[in-house]
Design an enzyme around this catalytic site. Sequence first.
Site, mmCIF file in Angstrom:
data_model
loop_
_atom_site.group_PDB
_atom_site.id
_atom_site.type_symbol
_atom_site.label_atom_id
_atom_site.label_comp_id
_atom_site.label_asym_id
_atom_site.label_seq_id
_atom_site.Cartn_x
_atom_site.Cartn_y
_atom_site.Cartn_z
ATOM 1 N N GLU A 60 20.226 -21.305 -71.441
ATOM 2 C CA GLU A 60 21.418 -21.412 -70.594
ATOM 3 C C GLU A 60 21.581 -22.786 -69.945
ATOM 4 O OE1 GLU A 60 19.734 -18.568 -70.834
ATOM 5 O OE2 GLU A 60 21.336 -17.246 -71.515
ATOM 6 N N HIS A 129 20.866 -6.464 -65.846
ATOM 7 C CA HIS A 129 21.975 -6.770 -66.762
ATOM 8 C C HIS A 129 23.300 -6.171 -66.313
ATOM 9 C CE1 HIS A 129 18.957 -8.274 -69.458
ATOM 10 N NE2 HIS A 129 19.831 -8.511 -70.405
#
Lengths: 324, 318
Positions: A60, A129
Site C-alpha cells: 500500500e 476488514h
Amino acid sequence: MAKITMREAISQALMEEMDRDPAVFIMGEEVGVWGGTYAVTKGFYDKYGPERVKDTPIAENAIIGGAIGAAMVGQRPIAELMTINFAFSAMDYIVNQAPKLRYMFGGQFEVPMVIRAVGGGGRQLGATHSQTPDAMFAHFPGLVVVSPGTPADAKGLLKSAIRSNDPVLFIEHATMYQVRGEVPEGEYIVPLGKSTIQRSGKDVTIVTYCKGLELSLKAAEELAKQGIEAEIVDLRTLRPLDMGPVLESFKKTNRAVVVEEGWKSYGVGAEVVSRMYEEAFDYADAPILRVAQKEVPLPYNRSLEQAALPQVSDIVTAVKEVLK
Amino acid sequence: MEKEKSLQMYYEMVLIRRVEERGVELYQAGKIGGFMHLYIGQEAVSTGLIAAREPRDRVITAYRDHGVALNCGISANEVMAELLGKVTGTSKGKGGSMHMADTTKNMWGGHAIVGGHLPIAAGLALGDQYAGNDNITICMFGDGATNIGYFHEALNLAKTWNLRVLWVCENNQYGMGTAVERASAVTEIRQKAEGYGMKNGQADGMDVTKVYAAAQEALQYIRETGHPYLLEVDTYRFRGHSMGDPERYRKQEEVKKWQENDPIGIFRAYLLRENIATDVELDALDAKAEAETQKSVEFAEASPEPGLEELFKDIYAA
C-alpha cells in the site's frame, strides 16, 4: 434516464474520465487482469492495457506513495485500495503526505490524485476488514473525503474527484454495489463539498451519508406511514463539510438525528451535531441524537455483526425520541 | 575533470559549509526554530551527485536538505530565508529547514518522514515513465531509511516496473544516534539492492571526484538500460544529528579521524595537486562563498514575515 447499479455508475465515471483525459490511469491490487475485486474495473485492462490499468504488488505504501509522486509531476492517478482497512498500512501517505505537500512547500506541489477505497461492514469479514473509519480521514485539512450514497452521486462525484487538483479519498460501501438508481448518461458532474437534500419533509431532519442514506430512506418510509415526514440531508463530502443544507433543514424542523455507520465516539455525527449546536442552538426543540455503530470491533457472526451495525429500526426509534 | 566544472563544485561545497555555519549562529541566536540537520562533512555527496545530473533529472531527498537545495541551484538567499521562516524562502516560510524545494530547479523537496519520500520518488519516475520521458529521478536518503518498509516497497516497485530512479544511500554511519551495525542486518547497504535484482555500486563520499564518477556511471547505466540503480556513498556528518544532539553515541576520536578527511580539504588538495586551480583562485572562491553567505543573511533578515493571510493559503487548490 437509465437505472443502473452503483458498480456501473462508478465504472462509467472511471471510463469516461479515462477516455477524456490521457493523464488518468488506475493502479492498485487486482485492478487489471482480475478486473477489480469488486468487479468495478472489469474489462478495463482489455480496453486500456497494462500501461493505464496497473496491477501493483500488495504494497500500500508503494501504491499510494507512487500515485502521489506521479500526481506531483502532472499525471492523474486513481489509486485503488482493495479495502479502506488497508489504508492503515499507507496512513502516512493518506494523511501525512498527500494533504500536506501543497501547503508545506508554499504552493509549489499539487497532488491531483484519487484514492478509491471500499469501506463498511455487513459482509461477515471480521473486525479488521469491516470498518467505517471515515471520520478519522476527515480530520485532516488538505484531504478531500467523499462518500456517495446514490449511483448518480457516485458517478458525478467521482468525475469531480478525478478532475480535482487536490487529493481525494473516495469511499465506497462494500454492500452497495448492487444498489440501483437513475444516473444521467455521459457528462454528469456533482460538485465536491456540497451537501444535498435527498428527501423533503417538515417534521424532523436526518443527517447522514453513504450507507446511512440507504437506511435513512427506508426509515423515512416507515415513519411516513405513521404520519411523520422526515427530511434527509446527505453530506456526500465529509471534508470540506457543507453545513448549509443541514442548518437550513434543522432551522425548519427543529429536531434532528444524525446517522452514520462508523463508531459514535469522535465520529462524523459528533462533528455535525457540534456544529449544529454551535450555529443553531436556539432552534433546537429537543436534544439531537446520533445513530451509529456499537463501540465494538465488528464480530464475524452474522447476528452479532448486525446487532453492532446501525439498523433502520434504530433510526425510527431515534426519530420518535426527538419528536417526543 | 574540466576546470570550470571543478571550480563550480568546489565553490558549492564551500558555500554549503558557510551557509550552515551561519545557520548555527542564527539558530543559537533563536532566529531559526524547529529542527535543523546539518550537512557539514557530507558536502561531497550531493555536490558530486548533482554535478553529474542533467537539468531534466529530478532530485528528491530527506530532511538534511540545505546542501542539496544549494547544489540544485536554489540561491543561498532563498535557503537562508526559509531557515528564518520568511516569505521569500523556498517554501514561503511554511516548510522550514527540512522542507526546501523548487520545482523549477527540479528539486522535489526535502522530506522529513524517514523513508517516506522513497515511494514518492518511485512515483515521480512512474509519472515520467507514463508520460514517455526518459529523465531520471535521483532519490537520496540515509542509511537509517533502509530499515523501514517504505524502502523495500519502493525498491521492489522500481525494479518490477523498471522505473528510472537512481537510489542514493548516504551512509553516514548513524541513523540519529544508532550505528548502522546496531540497526541494520547488513552493514553494507548496497547488499539490500541485491535482493531486488537491482544493479548497485559503492563510492567514497568524502571525495567528490569519486562521487561524481560513480554517479556518472550509475546515471549512464540507467539511461542505457532504463533500469534503476542503487548507489551507496560512505560519508560522515561532522556535527550532531540535529542541533542539540549530545552525541553520547560516538567518541570524539572517531569524529576527529573523519574530520581529517574533510571533503573540502581533500578536493582542494586534489585541485592544487592536479594543477587544476591555484591557491589564489581557490581563495577567491572562498571569499565569494563568504560574501554570498553574508548577503543571504542580510537578505533573509530584511525579508518580511509571511502575513497572516498565508495561514489559510495553499491548503486546497484555489
